[in-house]
Design an enzyme around this catalytic site. Sequence first.
Site, short mmCIF file in Angstrom:
data_model
loop_
_atom_site.label_atom_id
_atom_site.label_comp_id
_atom_site.label_asym_id
_atom_site.label_seq_id
_atom_site.Cartn_x
_atom_site.Cartn_y
_atom_site.Cartn_z
CE LYS A 15 -2.08 -1.08 3.85
NZ LYS A 15 -1.36 -2.36 4.12
NE ARG A 90 -3.90 -0.92 10.02
CZ ARG A 90 -2.83 -0.40 9.44
NH1 ARG A 90 -2.88 0.83 8.96
NH2 ARG A 90 -1.73 -1.09 9.33
NE ARG A 129 7.43 -2.63 6.09
CZ ARG A 129 6.10 -2.54 6.22
NH1 ARG A 129 5.38 -1.99 5.26
NH2 ARG A 129 5.50 -3.00 7.29
NE ARG A 162 6.67 -0.24 10.01
CZ ARG A 162 5.51 -0.25 9.37
NH1 ARG A 162 5.42 0.24 8.15
NH2 ARG A 162 4.44 -0.76 9.95
NE ARG A 173 2.14 -4.57 11.57
CZ ARG A 173 3.06 -4.23 10.67
NH1 ARG A 173 4.27 -4.75 10.73
NH2 ARG A 173 2.76 -3.38 9.73
P1 ADP Z 1 2.25 -1.87 3.21
O1 ADP Z 1 2.29 -0.35 3.15
O2 ADP Z 1 1.03 -2.44 2.57
O3 ADP Z 1 2.48 -2.41 4.59
P2 ADP Z 1 4.80 -1.70 1.78
O4 ADP Z 1 4.49 -0.80 0.62
O5 ADP Z 1 5.58 -1.09 2.89
O6 ADP Z 1 3.45 -2.41 2.32
O7 ADP Z 1 5.55 -2.99 1.19
C1 ADP Z 1 6.03 -4.02 2.05
C2 ADP Z 1 7.39 -4.53 1.55
O8 ADP Z 1 7.21 -5.23 0.33
C3 ADP Z 1 8.41 -3.41 1.26
O9 ADP Z 1 9.70 -3.88 1.61
C4 ADP Z 1 8.29 -3.20 -0.25
O10 ADP Z 1 9.52 -2.73 -0.82
C5 ADP Z 1 7.95 -4.60 -0.73
N1 ADP Z 1 7.05 -4.62 -1.90
C6 ADP Z 1 5.99 -3.82 -2.13
N2 ADP Z 1 5.37 -4.16 -3.28
C7 ADP Z 1 6.05 -5.22 -3.79
C8 ADP Z 1 5.92 -6.05 -4.97
N3 ADP Z 1 4.93 -5.84 -5.84
N4 ADP Z 1 6.81 -7.05 -5.15
C9 ADP Z 1 7.82 -7.27 -4.24
N5 ADP Z 1 8.00 -6.53 -3.13
C10 ADP Z 1 7.14 -5.51 -2.90
P1 AMP Z 2 1.26 0.75 8.97
O1 AMP Z 2 2.39 1.71 8.79
O2 AMP Z 2 0.07 1.09 8.14
O3 AMP Z 2 1.71 -0.68 8.80
O4 AMP Z 2 0.78 0.89 10.49
C1 AMP Z 2 1.65 0.61 11.55
C2 AMP Z 2 0.88 0.54 12.86
O5 AMP Z 2 0.31 1.84 13.14
C3 AMP Z 2 -0.31 -0.41 12.90
O6 AMP Z 2 0.06 -1.76 13.19
C4 AMP Z 2 -1.15 0.21 14.02
O7 AMP Z 2 -0.61 -0.07 15.30
C5 AMP Z 2 -0.97 1.70 13.76
N1 AMP Z 2 -1.99 2.21 12.83
C6 AMP Z 2 -1.78 2.71 11.57
N2 AMP Z 2 -2.92 3.08 11.01
C7 AMP Z 2 -3.91 2.78 11.90
C8 AMP Z 2 -5.34 2.90 11.89
N3 AMP Z 2 -5.99 3.39 10.83
N4 AMP Z 2 -6.00 2.50 13.00
C9 AMP Z 2 -5.37 2.02 14.07
N5 AMP Z 2 -4.04 1.85 14.15
C10 AMP Z 2 -3.31 2.24 13.06
#
Ligand code: ADP
Ligand code: AMP
Length: 217
Positions: A15, A90, A129, A162, A173
Amino acid sequence: MANYYVFLGPPGAGKGTQAKVIAEKLHLAHISSGDIFRENLSKKTELGKQAQEYMNRGELVPDGLTIDMIKERLQRPDCADGAILDGFPRTPAQADALAVMLKELHGEVMAVPLITVPDGLILERMSGRVSCRASGHVYHTKYNPPAVAGICDVDGSELYQREDDKAETVQKRIDVYHAQTAPLIEYYSKADLVKEVDGTLEIDQVTGQILSAMKSK
Ligand code: ADP
Ligand code: AMP
């Protein structure tokens, strides 16, 4: 009328990666609730202190705190023409609150791209990541590596893993996603807004699919 897009999908679906690219391309604001919480954590604000324990445990921050934070963010001028929402809402209560906020802002949710990846892939995505401290740019050590290991290509800042990407928190999660966030698929399907996108494809291909999904209303 301002156009808002809700990017839905499990943690690690891509995302944030996609929201960053597409927001830039379409000149929309990118609102990542996780990035805002992490910024508050690093600045040790009151909100950061309140959110920290929930985040480190892999749980959701309570709806009240989250909704107030997003409400304030959406009122800023850069969201006037619309935004991509990444990580918010969420829960159905957050989605209800968003609907009220958008009514006040004369905005509308135009599409909800749902980026799907199987649970089995999520741990691999999270374990590789690395994120940038300065502005939340995201890389993967194997699938999307920075030019220089450990350094953000965009702003030269340090990359870090992270706290909540450690394996023991990731399963929590994933469980939280299925229990609390997945009901939003039905919530937005009722308004025919959900557009499923295959998140296992290459990053560029996923971008293409999301852009088509965003145009399809
Ligand atoms: P989210 O925001 O949904 O938690 P991220 O955008 O941070 O996910 O992506 C999670 C991990 O997967 C990151 O390390 C990113 O670089 C990698 N990633 C994202 N999209 C792809 C893809 N299409 N193929 C391979 N790796 C990806
Ligand atoms: P993310 O960066 O989207 O993976 O979010 C990291 C963490 O932030 C999540 O696991 C939650 O603890 C908190 N968080 C982010 N967005 C929300 C949301 N919309 N509602 C509640 N907690 C959130």
